[in-house]
Design a protein around this motif. Structure first.
Motif, mmCIF file in Angstrom:
data_model
loop_
_atom_site.group_PDB
_atom_site.id
_atom_site.type_symbol
_atom_site.label_atom_id
_atom_site.label_comp_id
_atom_site.label_asym_id
_atom_site.label_seq_id
_atom_site.Cartn_x
_atom_site.Cartn_y
_atom_site.Cartn_z
ATOM 1 N N ILE A 97 0.856 -1.184 0.000
ATOM 2 C CA ILE A 97 0.000 0.000 0.000
ATOM 3 C C ILE A 97 0.896 1.239 0.000
ATOM 4 O O ILE A 97 1.670 1.453 0.931
ATOM 5 N N VAL A 98 0.819 2.034 -1.076
ATOM 6 C CA VAL A 98 1.566 3.293 -1.131
ATOM 7 C C VAL A 98 0.556 4.418 -1.321
ATOM 8 O O VAL A 98 -0.269 4.368 -2.239
ATOM 9 N N ASN A 99 0.618 5.406 -0.433
ATOM 10 C CA ASN A 99 -0.328 6.534 -0.437
ATOM 11 C C ASN A 99 -1.784 6.051 -0.410
ATOM 12 O O ASN A 99 -2.639 6.572 -1.122
ATOM 13 N N GLY A 100 -2.047 5.010 0.394
ATOM 14 C CA GLY A 100 -3.417 4.544 0.571
ATOM 15 C C GLY A 100 -3.946 3.702 -0.574
ATOM 16 O O GLY A 100 -5.109 3.336 -0.594
ATOM 17 N N GLU A 101 -3.079 3.380 -1.577
ATOM 18 C CA GLU A 101 -3.547 2.563 -2.692
ATOM 19 C C GLU A 101 -2.628 1.379 -2.917
ATOM 20 O O GLU A 101 -1.416 1.475 -2.712
ATOM 21 N N ALA A 102 -3.209 0.259 -3.343
ATOM 22 C CA ALA A 102 -2.417 -0.940 -3.584
ATOM 23 C C ALA A 102 -1.595 -0.776 -4.872
ATOM 24 O O ALA A 102 -2.123 -0.323 -5.886
ATOM 25 N N VAL A 103 -0.305 -1.123 -4.814
ATOM 26 C CA VAL A 103 0.548 -1.061 -6.002
ATOM 27 C C VAL A 103 0.156 -2.207 -6.935
ATOM 28 O O VAL A 103 0.032 -3.346 -6.494
ATOM 29 N N PRO A 104 -0.067 -1.920 -8.256
ATOM 30 C CA PRO A 104 -0.480 -2.997 -9.173
ATOM 31 C C PRO A 104 0.579 -4.092 -9.309
ATOM 32 O O PRO A 104 1.781 -3.807 -9.256
ATOM 33 N N LYS A 106 1.594 -5.770 -11.846
ATOM 34 C CA LYS A 106 2.492 -5.638 -12.996
ATOM 35 C C LYS A 106 3.692 -4.759 -12.664
ATOM 36 O O LYS A 106 4.802 -4.994 -13.131
ATOM 37 N N LYS A 107 3.463 -3.725 -11.851
ATOM 38 C CA LYS A 107 4.527 -2.797 -11.467
ATOM 39 C C LYS A 107 5.555 -3.533 -10.596
ATOM 40 O O LYS A 107 6.764 -3.386 -10.790
ATOM 41 N N ILE A 108 5.053 -4.349 -9.649
ATOM 42 C CA ILE A 108 5.951 -5.098 -8.760
ATOM 43 C C ILE A 108 6.790 -6.065 -9.595
ATOM 44 O O ILE A 108 8.016 -6.126 -9.456
ATOM 45 N N THR A 109 6.125 -6.803 -10.509
ATOM 46 C CA THR A 109 6.834 -7.756 -11.378
ATOM 47 C C THR A 109 7.886 -7.036 -12.215
ATOM 48 O O THR A 109 9.046 -7.468 -12.292
ATOM 49 N N GLY A 110 7.502 -5.912 -12.817
ATOM 50 C CA GLY A 110 8.412 -5.163 -13.683
ATOM 51 C C GLY A 110 9.651 -4.700 -12.922
ATOM 52 O O GLY A 110 10.780 -4.919 -13.375
ATOM 53 N N LEU A 111 9.443 -4.083 -11.751
ATOM 54 C CA LEU A 111 10.559 -3.565 -10.960
ATOM 55 C C LEU A 111 11.482 -4.694 -10.513
ATOM 56 O O LEU A 111 12.712 -4.580 -10.613
ATOM 57 N N ALA A 112 10.881 -5.799 -10.036
ATOM 58 C CA ALA A 112 11.687 -6.913 -9.524
ATOM 59 C C ALA A 112 12.491 -7.557 -10.647
ATOM 60 O O ALA A 112 13.676 -7.885 -10.476
ATOM 61 N N THR A 113 11.857 -7.718 -11.841
ATOM 62 C CA THR A 113 12.565 -8.319 -12.980
ATOM 63 C C THR A 113 13.724 -7.426 -13.409
ATOM 64 O O THR A 113 14.832 -7.905 -13.676
#
Lengths: 132, 246
Positions: A97-104, A106-113
Protein backbone atom coordinates in the motif's frame (compact mmCIF):
# COMPACT_ATOMS: atom_id res chain seq x y z
CA UNK A 1 -37.86 -36.57 -0.22
CA UNK A 2 -35.23 -38.12 -2.49
CA UNK A 3 -32.07 -39.09 -0.77
CA UNK A 4 -28.92 -37.33 -1.97
CA UNK A 5 -26.64 -39.50 -4.11
CA UNK A 6 -23.90 -37.17 -5.23
CA UNK A 7 -21.85 -38.30 -8.21
CA UNK A 8 -18.11 -37.65 -8.02
CA UNK A 9 -16.35 -36.94 -11.29
CA UNK A 10 -12.65 -37.70 -10.89
CA UNK A 11 -10.16 -35.09 -12.04
CA UNK A 12 -8.33 -36.33 -15.17
CA UNK A 13 -4.81 -37.51 -14.35
CA UNK A 14 -3.33 -35.40 -17.16
CA UNK A 15 -4.84 -32.07 -16.05
CA UNK A 16 -1.35 -30.54 -15.97
CA UNK A 17 -0.89 -31.15 -19.72
CA UNK A 18 -4.06 -29.26 -20.69
CA UNK A 19 -4.76 -25.53 -20.96
CA UNK A 20 -4.95 -23.39 -18.88
CA UNK A 21 -2.49 -25.37 -16.72
CA UNK A 22 0.29 -25.75 -19.32
CA UNK A 23 1.99 -22.47 -18.38
CA UNK A 24 2.12 -23.60 -14.74
CA UNK A 25 3.56 -26.99 -15.74
CA UNK A 26 6.22 -25.31 -17.92
CA UNK A 27 7.13 -22.96 -15.03
CA UNK A 28 7.51 -25.84 -12.58
CA UNK A 29 9.47 -27.99 -15.09
CA UNK A 30 11.87 -25.11 -15.78
CA UNK A 31 12.65 -25.27 -12.05
CA UNK A 32 14.25 -28.66 -12.79
CA UNK A 33 16.72 -26.81 -15.08
CA UNK A 34 17.69 -24.60 -12.12
CA UNK A 35 18.37 -27.75 -10.07
CA UNK A 36 20.42 -29.33 -12.90
CA UNK A 37 22.48 -26.16 -13.22
CA UNK A 38 23.05 -26.23 -9.46
CA UNK A 39 24.26 -29.83 -9.95
CA UNK A 40 26.73 -28.69 -12.65
CA UNK A 41 28.15 -26.03 -10.30
CA UNK A 42 28.33 -28.51 -7.43
CA UNK A 43 30.22 -31.01 -9.62
CA UNK A 44 32.75 -28.22 -10.28
CA UNK A 45 33.17 -27.66 -6.54
CA UNK A 46 33.74 -31.39 -5.97
CA UNK A 47 36.34 -31.64 -8.77
CA UNK A 48 38.10 -28.55 -7.40
CA UNK A 49 38.43 -30.28 -4.02
CA UNK A 50 39.79 -33.43 -5.69
CA UNK A 51 42.81 -31.62 -7.17
CA UNK A 52 44.14 -29.87 -10.30
CA UNK A 53 43.80 -32.86 -12.67
CA UNK A 54 40.20 -33.43 -11.74
CA UNK A 55 39.51 -29.70 -12.14
CA UNK A 56 41.11 -29.68 -15.60
CA UNK A 57 38.81 -32.54 -16.58
CA UNK A 58 35.81 -30.55 -15.36
CA UNK A 59 36.89 -27.47 -17.34
CA UNK A 60 37.43 -29.73 -20.36
CA UNK A 61 33.87 -31.00 -20.02
CA UNK A 62 32.55 -27.41 -19.81
CA UNK A 63 34.29 -26.59 -23.11
CA UNK A 64 32.85 -29.64 -24.92
CA UNK A 65 30.05 -29.12 -27.50
CA UNK A 66 27.75 -31.33 -25.38
CA UNK A 67 28.23 -29.02 -22.40
CA UNK A 68 27.77 -25.88 -24.53
CA UNK A 69 24.52 -27.24 -25.97
CA UNK A 70 23.37 -28.23 -22.48
CA UNK A 71 24.17 -24.75 -21.16
CA UNK A 72 22.23 -23.03 -23.96
CA UNK A 73 19.20 -25.18 -23.07
CA UNK A 74 19.66 -24.64 -19.32
CA UNK A 75 20.10 -20.87 -19.76
CA UNK A 76 16.87 -20.63 -21.78
CA UNK A 77 14.97 -22.64 -19.14
CA UNK A 78 16.48 -20.65 -16.24
CA UNK A 79 15.62 -17.31 -17.91
CA UNK A 80 12.04 -18.59 -18.41
CA UNK A 81 11.95 -19.64 -14.76
CA UNK A 82 13.21 -16.24 -13.60
CA UNK A 83 10.62 -14.36 -15.67
CA UNK A 84 7.72 -16.53 -14.51
CA UNK A 85 9.03 -16.50 -10.92
CA UNK A 86 8.75 -12.72 -10.84
CA UNK A 87 5.30 -12.93 -12.43
CA UNK A 88 4.30 -15.09 -9.45
CA UNK A 89 6.01 -12.80 -6.92
CA UNK A 90 3.10 -10.34 -6.39
CA UNK A 91 0.87 -13.32 -5.54
CA UNK A 92 3.16 -14.37 -2.70
CA UNK A 93 3.51 -11.07 -0.84
CA UNK A 94 1.20 -8.88 1.22
CA UNK A 95 -0.49 -6.03 -0.64
CA UNK A 96 1.91 -3.10 -1.04
CA UNK A 97 0.00 0.00 0.00
CA UNK A 98 1.57 3.29 -1.13
CA UNK A 99 -0.33 6.53 -0.44
CA UNK A 100 -3.42 4.54 0.57
CA UNK A 101 -3.55 2.56 -2.69
CA UNK A 102 -2.42 -0.94 -3.58
CA UNK A 103 0.55 -1.06 -6.00
CA UNK A 104 -0.48 -3.00 -9.17
CA UNK A 105 1.00 -6.49 -9.57
CA UNK A 106 2.49 -5.64 -13.00
CA UNK A 107 4.53 -2.80 -11.47
CA UNK A 108 5.95 -5.10 -8.76
CA UNK A 109 6.83 -7.76 -11.38
CA UNK A 110 8.41 -5.16 -13.68
CA UNK A 111 10.56 -3.57 -10.96
CA UNK A 112 11.69 -6.91 -9.52
CA UNK A 113 12.56 -8.32 -12.98
CA UNK A 114 14.50 -5.15 -13.82
CA UNK A 115 16.40 -5.36 -10.50
CA UNK A 116 17.22 -9.05 -11.05
CA UNK A 117 18.36 -8.32 -14.63
CA UNK A 118 20.53 -5.38 -13.54
CA UNK A 119 22.22 -7.30 -10.70
CA UNK A 120 22.82 -10.32 -12.98
CA UNK A 121 24.40 -8.05 -15.60
CA UNK A 122 26.54 -6.35 -12.92
CA UNK A 123 27.69 -9.78 -11.70
CA UNK A 124 28.64 -10.87 -15.23
CA UNK A 125 30.59 -7.62 -15.75
CA UNK A 126 32.41 -8.01 -12.41
CA UNK A 127 33.36 -11.64 -13.20
CA UNK A 128 34.55 -10.73 -16.72
CA UNK A 129 36.54 -7.80 -15.25
CA UNK A 130 38.14 -10.03 -12.59
CA UNK A 131 39.14 -12.83 -14.97
CA UNK A 132 40.83 -10.46 -17.43
CA UNK B 1 -28.06 -27.43 -42.01
CA UNK B 2 -28.59 -26.02 -38.52
CA UNK B 3 -31.01 -23.12 -38.10
CA UNK B 4 -28.89 -19.91 -37.68
CA UNK B 5 -31.51 -18.48 -35.33
CA UNK B 6 -30.89 -21.36 -32.92
CA UNK B 7 -27.98 -22.31 -30.74
CA UNK B 8 -26.99 -25.82 -29.60
CA UNK B 9 -26.32 -26.48 -25.91
CA UNK B 10 -24.82 -29.77 -24.73
CA UNK B 11 -25.67 -30.08 -21.07
CA UNK B 12 -24.33 -32.71 -18.67
CA UNK B 13 -27.36 -34.36 -17.07
CA UNK B 14 -27.45 -36.50 -13.94
CA UNK B 15 -30.51 -37.67 -12.07
CA UNK B 16 -29.63 -39.41 -8.80
CA UNK B 17 -31.24 -42.80 -8.36
CA UNK B 18 -32.00 -43.03 -12.11
CA UNK B 19 -28.69 -42.43 -13.93
CA UNK B 20 -25.63 -44.53 -13.06
CA UNK B 21 -23.38 -41.76 -14.41
CA UNK B 22 -23.86 -38.30 -15.95
CA UNK B 23 -24.35 -38.05 -19.72
CA UNK B 24 -24.75 -35.15 -22.15
CA UNK B 25 -28.15 -34.09 -23.42
CA UNK B 26 -28.53 -31.79 -26.46
CA UNK B 27 -30.92 -28.83 -26.65
CA UNK B 28 -31.52 -26.14 -29.29
CA UNK B 29 -32.56 -22.72 -28.01
CA UNK B 30 -33.82 -19.62 -29.85
CA UNK B 31 -30.78 -17.34 -30.02
CA UNK B 32 -30.97 -13.62 -29.27
CA UNK B 33 -28.49 -10.74 -29.36
CA UNK B 34 -28.03 -10.54 -25.59
CA UNK B 35 -28.86 -14.11 -24.55
CA UNK B 36 -26.82 -15.31 -21.59
CA UNK B 37 -26.13 -18.98 -20.88
CA UNK B 38 -28.38 -18.66 -17.81
CA UNK B 39 -31.25 -17.32 -19.94
CA UNK B 40 -30.69 -20.16 -22.42
CA UNK B 41 -30.98 -22.66 -19.53
CA UNK B 42 -34.12 -20.92 -18.29
CA UNK B 43 -35.70 -21.12 -21.74
CA UNK B 44 -34.85 -24.84 -21.91
CA UNK B 45 -36.45 -25.37 -18.51
CA UNK B 46 -39.54 -23.34 -19.50
CA UNK B 47 -40.14 -24.79 -22.96
CA UNK B 48 -38.15 -28.01 -23.54
CA UNK B 49 -37.43 -29.91 -20.32
CA UNK B 50 -38.83 -28.82 -16.96
CA UNK B 51 -36.70 -31.36 -15.12
CA UNK B 52 -33.41 -29.52 -15.85
CA UNK B 53 -31.87 -28.51 -12.50
CA UNK B 54 -29.53 -25.52 -12.03
CA UNK B 55 -28.99 -22.79 -9.41
CA UNK B 56 -29.46 -19.10 -10.05
CA UNK B 57 -30.74 -16.03 -8.29
CA UNK B 58 -29.63 -12.47 -9.06
CA UNK B 59 -28.90 -12.62 -12.85
CA UNK B 60 -26.25 -9.88 -12.41
CA UNK B 61 -23.09 -11.55 -11.11
CA UNK B 62 -23.43 -10.64 -7.44
CA UNK B 63 -25.05 -13.70 -5.85
CA UNK B 64 -22.53 -16.34 -6.98
CA UNK B 65 -25.17 -19.05 -7.53
CA UNK B 66 -24.87 -19.84 -11.24
CA UNK B 67 -21.24 -20.96 -11.46
CA UNK B 68 -20.78 -23.79 -14.00
CA UNK B 69 -18.29 -25.10 -16.53
CA UNK B 70 -19.03 -23.40 -19.85
CA UNK B 71 -17.00 -24.81 -22.75
CA UNK B 72 -14.74 -26.34 -20.09
CA UNK B 73 -14.01 -23.14 -18.16
CA UNK B 74 -15.58 -22.13 -14.83
CA UNK B 75 -17.86 -19.12 -15.42
CA UNK B 76 -20.98 -17.44 -14.11
CA UNK B 77 -23.81 -18.43 -16.49
CA UNK B 78 -25.53 -15.05 -16.03
CA UNK B 79 -22.56 -12.99 -17.20
CA UNK B 80 -21.55 -15.30 -20.07
CA UNK B 81 -23.28 -14.32 -23.30
CA UNK B 82 -23.76 -16.88 -26.08
CA UNK B 83 -22.52 -14.37 -28.68
CA UNK B 84 -19.12 -14.19 -26.90
CA UNK B 85 -18.62 -17.97 -27.17
CA UNK B 86 -17.15 -19.52 -30.33
CA UNK B 87 -19.72 -20.72 -32.89
CA UNK B 88 -20.88 -24.30 -32.59
CA UNK B 89 -22.29 -26.23 -29.65
CA UNK B 90 -21.83 -24.81 -26.15
CA UNK B 91 -21.02 -27.40 -23.50
CA UNK B 92 -22.42 -26.76 -20.05
CA UNK B 93 -21.33 -28.91 -17.09
CA UNK B 94 -21.53 -28.61 -13.31
CA UNK B 95 -18.49 -27.06 -11.63
CA UNK B 96 -15.44 -29.34 -11.74
CA UNK B 97 -14.06 -30.90 -8.54
CA UNK B 98 -17.44 -30.92 -6.73
CA UNK B 99 -19.85 -33.83 -6.24
CA UNK B 100 -22.86 -33.50 -8.57
CA UNK B 101 -26.23 -33.49 -6.79
CA UNK B 102 -28.33 -33.31 -9.94
CA UNK B 103 -27.68 -31.93 -13.46
CA UNK B 104 -25.80 -28.63 -12.95
CA UNK B 105 -26.30 -28.52 -9.17
CA UNK B 106 -23.25 -29.40 -7.07
CA UNK B 107 -22.84 -30.09 -3.33
CA UNK B 108 -21.75 -26.97 -1.45
CA UNK B 109 -21.64 -28.47 2.06
CA UNK B 110 -17.86 -28.98 2.08
CA UNK B 111 -17.26 -25.37 1.03
CA UNK B 112 -19.59 -24.00 3.69
CA UNK B 113 -17.75 -26.07 6.35
CA UNK B 114 -14.44 -24.57 5.18
CA UNK B 115 -15.85 -21.04 5.40
CA UNK B 116 -17.05 -21.78 8.94
CA UNK B 117 -13.64 -23.18 9.95
CA UNK B 118 -11.76 -19.91 9.46
CA UNK B 119 -13.84 -17.74 11.85
CA UNK B 120 -15.50 -15.60 9.14
CA UNK B 121 -16.27 -12.58 11.32
CA UNK B 122 -14.37 -9.77 13.01
CA UNK B 123 -13.00 -10.71 16.41
CA UNK B 124 -12.53 -7.20 17.87
CA UNK B 125 -9.23 -6.14 19.42
CA UNK B 126 -11.08 -4.20 22.10
CA UNK B 127 -14.79 -4.48 22.82
CA UNK B 128 -16.55 -1.14 22.36
CA UNK B 129 -19.98 -0.03 23.46
CA UNK B 130 -22.34 1.76 21.07
CA UNK B 131 -21.75 4.93 23.05
CA UNK B 132 -18.03 4.71 22.31
CA UNK B 133 -18.80 4.96 18.59
CA UNK B 134 -17.64 2.96 15.56
CA UNK B 135 -14.25 1.36 14.95
CA UNK B 136 -12.34 3.77 12.73
CA UNK B 137 -10.16 2.84 9.81
CA UNK B 138 -7.91 4.84 7.45
CA UNK B 139 -8.18 4.45 3.63
CA UNK B 140 -4.84 2.58 3.65
CA UNK B 141 -6.10 0.15 6.32
CA UNK B 142 -9.21 -0.43 4.19
CA UNK B 143 -7.14 -0.96 1.02
CA UNK B 144 -5.14 -3.68 2.79
CA UNK B 145 -8.13 -6.10 2.79
CA UNK B 146 -10.93 -4.50 0.75
CA UNK B 147 -10.50 -6.53 -2.46
CA UNK B 148 -10.74 -9.80 -0.47
CA UNK B 149 -14.16 -8.71 0.82
CA UNK B 150 -15.52 -8.73 -2.75
CA UNK B 151 -15.79 -12.56 -2.83
CA UNK B 152 -19.30 -13.77 -3.74
CA UNK B 153 -18.71 -17.46 -2.83
CA UNK B 154 -19.33 -18.62 -6.40
CA UNK B 155 -16.67 -21.39 -6.08
CA UNK B 156 -15.31 -20.87 -9.61
CA UNK B 157 -11.84 -20.76 -8.02
CA UNK B 158 -12.35 -24.25 -6.53
CA UNK B 159 -13.41 -25.58 -9.93
CA UNK B 160 -10.17 -24.12 -11.39
CA UNK B 161 -7.91 -25.50 -8.65
CA UNK B 162 -6.23 -28.83 -9.55
CA UNK B 163 -4.97 -29.21 -5.97
CA UNK B 164 -8.55 -29.06 -4.68
CA UNK B 165 -9.32 -31.61 -7.42
CA UNK B 166 -6.63 -33.88 -5.95
CA UNK B 167 -7.52 -33.23 -2.31
CA UNK B 168 -11.15 -32.27 -1.55
CA UNK B 169 -10.11 -31.45 2.04
CA UNK B 170 -7.79 -28.64 0.89
CA UNK B 171 -9.10 -25.39 2.41
CA UNK B 172 -8.89 -23.85 -1.09
CA UNK B 173 -8.75 -20.36 -2.58
CA UNK B 174 -12.19 -18.95 -1.68
CA UNK B 175 -12.03 -19.68 2.06
CA UNK B 176 -8.45 -18.34 2.14
CA UNK B 177 -9.58 -15.08 0.50
CA UNK B 178 -12.16 -14.72 3.25
CA UNK B 179 -9.54 -15.54 5.88
CA UNK B 180 -7.30 -12.79 4.51
CA UNK B 181 -10.24 -10.39 4.44
CA UNK B 182 -10.42 -10.71 8.25
CA UNK B 183 -6.72 -11.20 9.04
CA UNK B 184 -5.92 -8.10 6.98
CA UNK B 185 -8.48 -5.99 8.83
CA UNK B 186 -6.95 -3.51 11.28
CA UNK B 187 -9.92 -3.94 13.67
CA UNK B 188 -9.47 -7.70 13.96
CA UNK B 189 -7.55 -9.73 16.55
CA UNK B 190 -8.38 -13.28 15.36
CA UNK B 191 -5.23 -13.79 13.25
CA UNK B 192 -3.71 -16.47 15.49
CA UNK B 193 -6.89 -18.55 15.66
CA UNK B 194 -7.20 -18.48 11.87
CA UNK B 195 -3.53 -19.31 11.27
CA UNK B 196 -3.86 -22.30 13.62
CA UNK B 197 -6.72 -23.52 11.40
CA UNK B 198 -4.68 -23.53 8.17
CA UNK B 199 -1.21 -24.80 9.15
CA UNK B 200 -1.58 -28.41 7.98
CA UNK B 201 -1.43 -30.26 4.66
CA UNK B 202 -5.15 -29.53 4.15
CA UNK B 203 -4.48 -25.86 4.94
CA UNK B 204 -2.40 -23.48 2.81
CA UNK B 205 0.31 -26.05 2.11
CA UNK B 206 -1.69 -27.97 -0.49
CA UNK B 207 -1.38 -24.95 -2.77
CA UNK B 208 1.37 -25.06 -5.43
CA UNK B 209 0.73 -21.54 -6.81
CA UNK B 210 -0.99 -22.68 -10.01
CA UNK B 211 -2.75 -19.29 -9.97
CA UNK B 212 -5.71 -20.08 -12.26
CA UNK B 213 -8.07 -19.46 -9.30
CA UNK B 214 -7.33 -15.74 -9.61
CA UNK B 215 -7.74 -15.75 -13.38
CA UNK B 216 -11.25 -17.22 -13.27
CA UNK B 217 -12.46 -15.02 -10.37
CA UNK B 218 -15.38 -12.89 -11.66
CA UNK B 219 -14.73 -10.28 -8.94
CA UNK B 220 -10.92 -9.95 -9.27
CA UNK B 221 -10.51 -11.01 -5.64
CA UNK B 222 -7.09 -12.61 -6.34
CA UNK B 223 -7.49 -15.61 -4.01
CA UNK B 224 -4.05 -16.93 -5.12
CA UNK B 225 -2.55 -13.91 -3.36
CA UNK B 226 -4.53 -14.68 -0.19
CA UNK B 227 -3.33 -18.30 -0.16
CA UNK B 228 0.29 -17.58 -0.96
CA UNK B 229 0.88 -14.71 1.42
CA UNK B 230 -0.50 -16.97 4.12
CA UNK B 231 2.11 -19.61 3.33
CA UNK B 232 4.64 -17.01 4.44
CA UNK B 233 2.51 -16.17 7.49
CA UNK B 234 2.12 -19.86 8.34
CA UNK B 235 5.88 -20.48 8.01
CA UNK B 236 6.75 -17.45 10.15
CA UNK B 237 4.22 -18.52 12.73
CA UNK B 238 5.74 -22.02 12.83
CA UNK B 239 9.24 -20.72 13.56
CA UNK B 240 8.26 -17.81 15.80
CA UNK B 241 5.98 -19.90 18.04
CA UNK B 242 9.09 -20.85 20.03
CA UNK B 243 9.62 -17.17 20.86
CA UNK B 244 5.99 -16.37 21.56
CA UNK B 245 4.83 -15.93 25.12
CA UNK B 246 1.41 -17.54 25.51
Amino acid sequence: MNESRPYRRPQPGNWWAKPPYRAYTARELSGVAVAIYGGVLFAGLVSLARGPENWAGYVGFLKSPTSLALHVLLLAAVVYHVITWFQTLPKTMPKLIVNGEAVPAKKITGLATLLAGATSLALVLVVLGVTR
Amino acid sequence: MPDPAKRELRILRYQPGVDAAPAFGTFWVENAENLSVLEALQSIKDTLDGSLAFRWSCRMAVCGSCGMMINGAPKLACSTLLRDLPPGPVTVEPLNNFPIERDLVISVGGFVKKIESIYPYIIPKEPRTIAQGPYLQTPAQLAAYESFSDCINCMLCYAACPQFGENPDFIGPGAMALLQRYNGDSRDAGRQKRLDAIHGEDGVWSCTAVGICSEVCPKSVDPANAVNQNKTNSAFDFFLRFLRKE
